[in-house]
Design an enzyme around this catalytic site. Sequence first.
Site, mmCIF file in Angstrom:
data_model
loop_
_atom_site.group_PDB
_atom_site.id
_atom_site.type_symbol
_atom_site.label_atom_id
_atom_site.label_comp_id
_atom_site.label_asym_id
_atom_site.label_seq_id
_atom_site.Cartn_x
_atom_site.Cartn_y
_atom_site.Cartn_z
ATOM 1 N N HIS A 73 0.874 -1.187 0.000
ATOM 2 C CA HIS A 73 0.000 0.000 0.000
ATOM 3 C C HIS A 73 0.904 1.228 0.000
ATOM 4 O O HIS A 73 1.590 1.494 -0.961
ATOM 5 C CB HIS A 73 -0.940 -0.126 1.204
ATOM 6 N N HIS A 121 -2.605 -1.880 -9.845
ATOM 7 C CA HIS A 121 -3.528 -1.293 -8.882
ATOM 8 C C HIS A 121 -4.792 -2.114 -8.870
ATOM 9 O O HIS A 121 -5.210 -2.611 -9.921
ATOM 10 C CB HIS A 121 -3.842 0.163 -9.276
ATOM 11 N N ASP A 165 2.589 5.667 -6.762
ATOM 12 C CA ASP A 165 3.862 5.511 -6.054
ATOM 13 C C ASP A 165 5.069 5.348 -6.959
ATOM 14 O O ASP A 165 6.200 5.359 -6.484
ATOM 15 C CB ASP A 165 3.787 4.314 -5.109
HETATM 16 N N1 ACO Z 1 4.529 -6.611 -10.917
HETATM 17 C C1 ACO Z 1 4.393 -7.793 -11.549
HETATM 18 N N2 ACO Z 1 3.218 -8.471 -11.651
HETATM 19 C C2 ACO Z 1 2.162 -7.915 -11.069
HETATM 20 C C3 ACO Z 1 2.217 -6.679 -10.396
HETATM 21 C C4 ACO Z 1 3.461 -6.024 -10.327
HETATM 22 N N3 ACO Z 1 3.590 -4.848 -9.708
HETATM 23 N N4 ACO Z 1 0.998 -6.365 -9.911
HETATM 24 C C5 ACO Z 1 0.195 -7.364 -10.261
HETATM 25 N N5 ACO Z 1 0.889 -8.309 -10.967
HETATM 26 C C6 ACO Z 1 0.353 -9.520 -11.594
HETATM 27 C C7 ACO Z 1 0.030 -10.567 -10.547
HETATM 28 O O1 ACO Z 1 1.128 -11.422 -10.315
HETATM 29 C C8 ACO Z 1 -1.141 -11.275 -11.191
HETATM 30 O O2 ACO Z 1 -0.612 -12.121 -12.199
HETATM 31 P P1 ACO Z 1 -1.315 -13.552 -12.493
HETATM 32 O O3 ACO Z 1 -2.682 -13.198 -12.996
HETATM 33 O O4 ACO Z 1 -0.424 -14.200 -13.494
HETATM 34 O O5 ACO Z 1 -1.340 -14.257 -11.187
HETATM 35 C C9 ACO Z 1 -1.884 -10.163 -11.895
HETATM 36 O O6 ACO Z 1 -0.889 -9.175 -12.194
HETATM 37 C C10 ACO Z 1 -3.013 -9.558 -11.086
HETATM 38 O O7 ACO Z 1 -2.464 -9.053 -9.876
HETATM 39 P P2 ACO Z 1 -3.134 -9.162 -8.443
HETATM 40 O O8 ACO Z 1 -2.057 -9.281 -7.413
HETATM 41 O O9 ACO Z 1 -4.194 -10.214 -8.465
HETATM 42 O O10 ACO Z 1 -3.838 -7.763 -8.352
HETATM 43 P P3 ACO Z 1 -4.386 -7.082 -7.014
HETATM 44 O O11 ACO Z 1 -5.472 -6.189 -7.446
HETATM 45 O O12 ACO Z 1 -4.691 -8.098 -5.972
HETATM 46 O O13 ACO Z 1 -3.124 -6.257 -6.483
HETATM 47 C C11 ACO Z 1 -1.557 -4.548 -6.110
HETATM 48 C C12 ACO Z 1 -2.947 -4.910 -6.652
HETATM 49 C C13 ACO Z 1 -1.412 -5.043 -4.649
HETATM 50 C C14 ACO Z 1 -1.400 -3.034 -6.098
HETATM 51 C C15 ACO Z 1 -0.484 -5.211 -7.012
HETATM 52 O O14 ACO Z 1 -0.612 -4.731 -8.338
HETATM 53 C C16 ACO Z 1 0.923 -4.992 -6.502
HETATM 54 O O15 ACO Z 1 1.388 -5.755 -5.633
HETATM 55 N N6 ACO Z 1 1.642 -3.925 -7.009
HETATM 56 C C17 ACO Z 1 2.960 -3.618 -6.526
HETATM 57 C C18 ACO Z 1 2.861 -2.868 -5.206
HETATM 58 C C19 ACO Z 1 2.411 -1.421 -5.396
HETATM 59 O O16 ACO Z 1 2.920 -0.704 -6.255
HETATM 60 N N7 ACO Z 1 1.471 -1.007 -4.536
HETATM 61 C C20 ACO Z 1 0.972 0.367 -4.520
HETATM 62 C C21 ACO Z 1 -0.448 0.424 -4.975
HETATM 63 S S1 ACO Z 1 -0.983 2.115 -5.001
HETATM 64 C C22 ACO Z 1 -1.309 2.460 -3.408
HETATM 65 O O17 ACO Z 1 -1.595 1.637 -2.579
HETATM 66 C C23 ACO Z 1 -1.271 3.852 -3.011
#
Ligand code: ACO
Length: 441
Positions: free
Chosen positions: A281, A320, A376
């Site tokens: 987050h 996201h 971010d």
């Molecule tokens: N890098 C690589 N792969 C990713 C990323 C990433 N940053 N984010 C998602 N994916 C992939 C997942 O592995 C998943 O792949 P799959 O379908 O093959 O399993 C797919 O994309 C869907 O991702 P989920 O994790 O199911 O998406 P969710 O909505 O649960 O997660 C989140 C969202 C937590 C923001 C995620 O994208 C992530 O971890 N990003 C990196 C951390 C980040 O930048 N967080 C800040 C968010 S903004 C904020 O909070 C202010």
Amino acid sequence: MQTHREARPTRTDGRGETLTVVDNRTGKTYELPIEDGTVRAKHFRQIRAYEGDFGLMVYDPGFANTASCRSAITHVDGERGILEYRGYPIEELAEKSSFLETAYLLIHGDLPTKSQLGQWVHDITFHTYVHENVKKFMEGFQYDAHPMGMLLGTVAALSTFYPDAKQVSDPRSRDIQTQRLIAKMPTIAAFTYRHNRGLPYVYPDNDLWYTGNFLSMLWKMSEPKYAPDPVLERAIDVLFILHADHEQNCSTNAMRSVGSSDADPYSATAAAAAALYGPLHGGANEAVIKMLMEIGDKNRVPQFVKHVKSGEGLLWGFGHRIYKSYDPRAKIIKKTADAVFELMGANPLLEIALELERIALEDEYFIERKLYPNVDFYSGIIYQALGFPVDMFPVLFAIPRTAGWLAQWREMIEDPEQKIARPRQVFVGPERRHYTALVDR
Ligand code: ACO
């Protein structure tokens, strides 16, 4: 809650919007009302397979498709990359508004008149001081304590200084605590920074604007009066506007959840700050900088992307839960970065970030999963150029988000439909068994 203003189907048969559910276990049919693009989970409870059945529940780990409230504060359209506070596009607010005006908008629902704004700025400005014992409390932290740990611990401790905050059903008390929290967050945040450096804490300067005063509390040394650079003051104001609210995210959900037990707003804000602390987050911008430093060179970006695609790590600052297109805040942040870099000199990590974005946005893995830069991805690069250490990043996020948390908390308290947050579970543990004495195990 993501609203469905554009997506609502039109009524054609005069029956209203409903969902017909057939339970194949019993052959029974149920007609459930649809309201604002949602079906009430409670309506599923009437669907029972046998006499004495508890009724159907909905299972949704991480609330991926569950609206927990009706909210009139922030509208996000993740497909189209739209963010609005109380109906105002984030782009207009970032260009024309100030953080305190935006905070007023979030809290009270409309932009203030001139006199309302004057009164609001005065009220916030004159609550910036903290009790001397808060200062002493903070002095007790280890010299290298993480500033976010200090921030959330101190915010929780504020509840002991304001026992009147327990009167959560009193609107006047809610107003006072709101002003105190928005006013004191920068003071506590700046104290955490000075604490880590072994520098004396700087008291607020009520002649300065909210963000100028924050800069003064951070960076003032022996000069009798600190004069904030207007470009930096404005850059931080814009960053604060962008981070002020984002509907039902992890930390806001924590704020509402803790607040739903009628806990005081300091305790609930501390819980929200704790949720924000996590790298998935508000801690993501810290993770972005660490990732860029690890990559170290623009030429190593393709290798890093390959590593992410093979499932060995995340591309921090990408992806996201709601945005499946470019996060509108990331676009504005990129512009703000230019102004900051002109003054402070470019951050060498920017080159790596731009290359990472370019390569990722052309790559099938990221395209397929609709992964774009989020707020971010660039914010950390600006914070670093401003001279902040990475562990201050989540603190810089928590200051403005306090306005959003409080707006959401107030809305929750005033919503007669809200109850104490208490999800259900699907129990998958053992059947009843009997205790065996230690010697027999
Ligand atoms: N890098 C690589 N792969 C990713 C990323 C990433 N940053 N984010 C998602 N994916 C992939 C997942 O592995 C998943 O792949 P799959 O379908 O093959 O399993 C797919 O994309 C869907 O991702 P989920 O994790 O199911 O998406 P969710 O909505 O649960 O997660 C989140 C969202 C937590 C923001 C995620 O994208 C992530 O971890 N990003 C990196 C951390 C980040 O930048 N967080 C800040 C968010 S903004 C904020 O909070 C202010």
